[in-house]
Design a protein around this motif. Structure first.
Motif, PDB file in Angstrom:
ATOM      1  N   ILE A 261     -14.229  -2.244  -2.145  1.00 39.12           N
ATOM      2  CA  ILE A 261     -14.446  -0.812  -2.320  1.00 39.12           C
ATOM      3  C   ILE A 261     -15.596  -0.337  -1.426  1.00 39.12           C
ATOM      4  O   ILE A 261     -16.692  -0.886  -1.454  1.00 39.12           O
ATOM      5  N   GLY A 262     -15.311   0.666  -0.619  1.00 37.65           N
ATOM      6  CA  GLY A 262     -16.328   1.260   0.251  1.00 37.65           C
ATOM      7  C   GLY A 262     -16.657   0.476   1.503  1.00 37.65           C
ATOM      8  O   GLY A 262     -17.454   0.939   2.326  1.00 37.65           O
ATOM      9  N   GLU A 263     -16.039  -0.690   1.698  1.00 40.76           N
ATOM     10  CA  GLU A 263     -16.371  -1.519   2.852  1.00 40.76           C
ATOM     11  C   GLU A 263     -15.623  -1.078   4.111  1.00 40.76           C
ATOM     12  O   GLU A 263     -14.562  -0.464   4.047  1.00 40.76           O
ATOM     13  N   LYS A 264     -16.186  -1.434   5.258  1.00 39.97           N
ATOM     14  CA  LYS A 264     -15.598  -1.183   6.574  1.00 39.97           C
ATOM     15  C   LYS A 264     -15.388   0.304   6.851  1.00 39.97           C
ATOM     16  O   LYS A 264     -14.467   0.687   7.575  1.00 39.97           O
ATOM     17  N   LEU A 265     -16.245   1.148   6.276  1.00 40.88           N
ATOM     18  CA  LEU A 265     -16.142   2.587   6.488  1.00 40.88           C
ATOM     19  C   LEU A 265     -17.441   3.160   7.067  1.00 40.88           C
ATOM     20  O   LEU A 265     -17.671   4.367   7.008  1.00 40.88           O
ATOM     21  N   ASP A 266     -18.280   2.290   7.633  1.00 42.15           N
ATOM     22  CA  ASP A 266     -19.590   2.719   8.120  1.00 42.15           C
ATOM     23  C   ASP A 266     -19.501   3.781   9.212  1.00 42.15           C
ATOM     24  O   ASP A 266     -20.400   4.616   9.355  1.00 42.15           O
ATOM     25  N   GLY A 267     -18.432   3.755   9.997  1.00 48.12           N
ATOM     26  CA  GLY A 267     -18.318   4.716  11.090  1.00 48.12           C
ATOM     27  C   GLY A 267     -17.974   6.126  10.653  1.00 48.12           C
ATOM     28  O   GLY A 267     -18.077   7.074  11.441  1.00 48.12           O
ATOM     29  N   TRP A 268     -17.559   6.266   9.406  1.00 46.29           N
ATOM     30  CA  TRP A 268     -17.164   7.584   8.889  1.00 46.29           C
ATOM     31  C   TRP A 268     -18.422   8.356   8.521  1.00 46.29           C
ATOM     32  O   TRP A 268     -18.951   8.232   7.430  1.00 46.29           O
ATOM     33  N   LYS A 269     -18.907   9.166   9.436  1.00 45.28           N
ATOM     34  CA  LYS A 269     -20.207   9.828   9.291  1.00 45.28           C
ATOM     35  C   LYS A 269     -20.124  11.219   8.652  1.00 45.28           C
ATOM     36  O   LYS A 269     -21.149  11.775   8.267  1.00 45.28           O
ATOM     37  N   THR A 270     -18.931  11.784   8.555  1.00 41.77           N
ATOM     38  CA  THR A 270     -18.783  13.152   8.046  1.00 41.77           C
ATOM     39  C   THR A 270     -18.115  13.148   6.667  1.00 41.77           C
ATOM     40  O   THR A 270     -17.304  14.012   6.357  1.00 41.77           O
ATOM     41  N   VAL A 271     -18.484  12.171   5.852  1.00 41.15           N
ATOM     42  CA  VAL A 271     -17.816  11.973   4.563  1.00 41.15           C
ATOM     43  C   VAL A 271     -17.886  13.220   3.691  1.00 41.15           C
ATOM     44  O   VAL A 271     -16.864  13.690   3.162  1.00 41.15           O
ATOM     45  N   ALA A 272     -19.081  13.769   3.509  1.00 38.97           N
ATOM     46  CA  ALA A 272     -19.252  14.901   2.591  1.00 38.97           C
ATOM     47  C   ALA A 272     -18.395  16.094   3.013  1.00 38.97           C
ATOM     48  O   ALA A 272     -17.692  16.697   2.185  1.00 38.97           O
ATOM     49  N   GLU A 273     -18.433  16.417   4.303  1.00 36.97           N
ATOM     50  CA  GLU A 273     -17.652  17.548   4.788  1.00 36.97           C
ATOM     51  C   GLU A 273     -16.152  17.298   4.658  1.00 36.97           C
ATOM     52  O   GLU A 273     -15.384  18.203   4.279  1.00 36.97           O
ATOM     53  N   ASP A 274     -15.726  16.071   4.952  1.00 36.66           N
ATOM     54  CA  ASP A 274     -14.301  15.757   4.909  1.00 36.66           C
ATOM     55  C   ASP A 274     -13.769  15.733   3.478  1.00 36.66           C
ATOM     56  O   ASP A 274     -12.654  16.191   3.216  1.00 36.66           O
ATOM     57  N   VAL A 275     -14.552  15.197   2.558  1.00 39.69           N
ATOM     58  CA  VAL A 275     -14.128  15.192   1.156  1.00 39.69           C
ATOM     59  C   VAL A 275     -14.069  16.625   0.622  1.00 39.69           C
ATOM     60  O   VAL A 275     -13.139  16.999  -0.100  1.00 39.69           O
ATOM     61  N   GLN A 276     -15.039  17.445   0.981  1.00 37.95           N
ATOM     62  CA  GLN A 276     -15.040  18.848   0.560  1.00 37.95           C
ATOM     63  C   GLN A 276     -13.794  19.570   1.076  1.00 37.95           C
ATOM     64  O   GLN A 276     -13.150  20.340   0.352  1.00 37.95           O
ATOM     65  N   ALA A 277     -13.433  19.308   2.344  1.00 36.94           N
ATOM     66  CA  ALA A 277     -12.251  19.941   2.930  1.00 36.94           C
ATOM     67  C   ALA A 277     -10.978  19.488   2.227  1.00 36.94           C
ATOM     68  O   ALA A 277     -10.069  20.296   1.960  1.00 36.94           O
ATOM     69  N   LEU A 278     -10.895  18.200   1.895  1.00 42.83           N
ATOM     70  CA  LEU A 278      -9.736  17.684   1.179  1.00 42.83           C
ATOM     71  C   LEU A 278      -9.622  18.334  -0.196  1.00 42.83           C
ATOM     72  O   LEU A 278      -8.530  18.774  -0.609  1.00 42.83           O
ATOM     73  N   ARG A 279     -10.722  18.406  -0.915  1.00 50.78           N
ATOM     74  CA  ARG A 279     -10.685  18.982  -2.261  1.00 50.78           C
ATOM     75  C   ARG A 279     -10.324  20.465  -2.222  1.00 50.78           C
ATOM     76  O   ARG A 279      -9.645  20.974  -3.120  1.00 50.78           O
ATOM     77  N   ALA A 280     -10.736  21.150  -1.157  1.00 47.64           N
ATOM     78  CA  ALA A 280     -10.354  22.556  -1.011  1.00 47.64           C
ATOM     79  C   ALA A 280      -8.848  22.681  -0.821  1.00 47.64           C
ATOM     80  O   ALA A 280      -8.202  23.568  -1.402  1.00 47.64           O
ATOM     81  N   ARG A 281      -8.275  21.798  -0.008  1.00 46.45           N
ATOM     82  CA  ARG A 281      -6.823  21.795   0.200  1.00 46.45           C
ATOM     83  C   ARG A 281      -6.089  21.456  -1.095  1.00 46.45           C
ATOM     84  O   ARG A 281      -5.025  22.013  -1.394  1.00 46.45           O
TER      85      ARG A 281
END
Length: 293
Positions: A261-281
């Motif tokens: 869980i949560g591993e190998k995702l270090d390069g994903w730097k825009t997590v907060a913005e992307d999760v917010q956009a997904l939840r809006a959709r």
């Protein structure tokens, strides 16, 4: 923010219950996760109850298998598991899995290998090759899961049976009609290069594709960055997930396309913005679903 939007439980081919996965994610400091079991939403009510008990933000999801010439997966976020159309759709997917698994079991039986149907799943109606491979190992017919696939049930092996799947566009369209937000899962793992994805993107976006899982445990950093850029150029959501199945060897050599869980995702730097956009959709899809009844 720490997020992992691609996790599996025992309601498909994962090893742990939704509550166990949620507690593990909470202990690891995750802020948002999504449960995305294969081709069914049977575990989502239990997931919602566990999320409430643990006070954890957990998005409801699914991973739908599609594609005729090649198996491709599409993640769907936000559907209502209590909706009659949703239940009927995924009941049909489970029946297709059941038919295929029983056909594989017959081929194995013809070779003198008897495996009971109940050994091919753990919870509910799900039947899958991972549990079958583990049963072959327990019974001494294979040395490892990889050996079971190579020797008996993997693509091209003697007991392999192809599965009936919808065309990709039809699967995307179906998820949209159920009020879900469709996101193409791990394109590189599915053998889709950024160039190939760009060629197919128009058709799939016309069908309702809304995002790409650019950040995945199986993606090389350079590929993840290219998928990320491609998605954003085309106005699509970007997501990331470990594909964790809750097994001890997630991320190991035998299952390198999965991670913890949560591993190998270090390069994903825009997590907060992307999760917010997904939840809006997801909210938009929910409002449309409620409006259409």
């Amino acid at each position: 923010m720490k997020a992992d939007l691609h996790l599996h439980t025992c309601f498909s081919d994962g090893a742990k219950t939704p509550a166990e996965m949620i507690r593990r994610a909470k202990a690891l400091g995750m802020d948002v996760i999504a449960i995305t079991d294969h081709d069914n939403v049977g575990g989502l009510p239990e997931t919602a109850a566990a999320a409430q008990a643990e006070r954890m933000t957990v998005l409801p999801g699914v991973e739908l298998s599609v594609g005729t010439a090649r198996e491709i997966h599409v993640l769907g976020y936000g559907m209502d598991p209590d909706d009659a159309k949703t239940r009927a759709f995924f009941d049909s997917e489970m029946e297709i899995r059941r038919e295929r698994t029983l056909a594989i079991l017959k081929k194995l039986a013809d070779r003198g290998i008897e495996i009971a149907p109940e050994e091919t799943g753990k919870t509910g109606e799900f039947m899958g090759r991972m549990y079958l491979a583990e049963a072959l190992c327990r019974r001494g017919w294979a040395d490892s899961v990889r050996d079971a696939f190579n020797r008996y049930i993997g693509d091209g092996a003697p007991c392999y049976v192809p599965r009936r799947r919808k065309p990709v566009a039809d699967g995307i369209r179906a998820l949209r009609e159920l009020g879900a937000v469709p996101v193409l899962a791990h394109p590189a793992r599915s053998g889709i290069s950024p160039e190939a994805l760009q060629r197919r993107l128009g058709e799939w976006m016309d069908a309702g594709l809304l995002g790409v899982e650019a950040w995945h445990a199986s993606h090389m950093p350079v590929d993840a960055e290219r998928f990320d850029a491609l998605a954003r150029r085309n106005g699509l959501l970007v997501t990331g997930g470990s594909d964790c199945h809750g097994r001890d060897d997630d991320g190991g050599s035998s299952r390198g396309s999965h991670a913890g869980i949560g591993e190998k995702l270090d390069g994903w730097k825009t997590v907060a913005e992307d999760v917010q956009a997904l939840r809006a959709r997801m909210k938009e899809a929910e409002q449309i679903r409620e409006k259409n009844g």
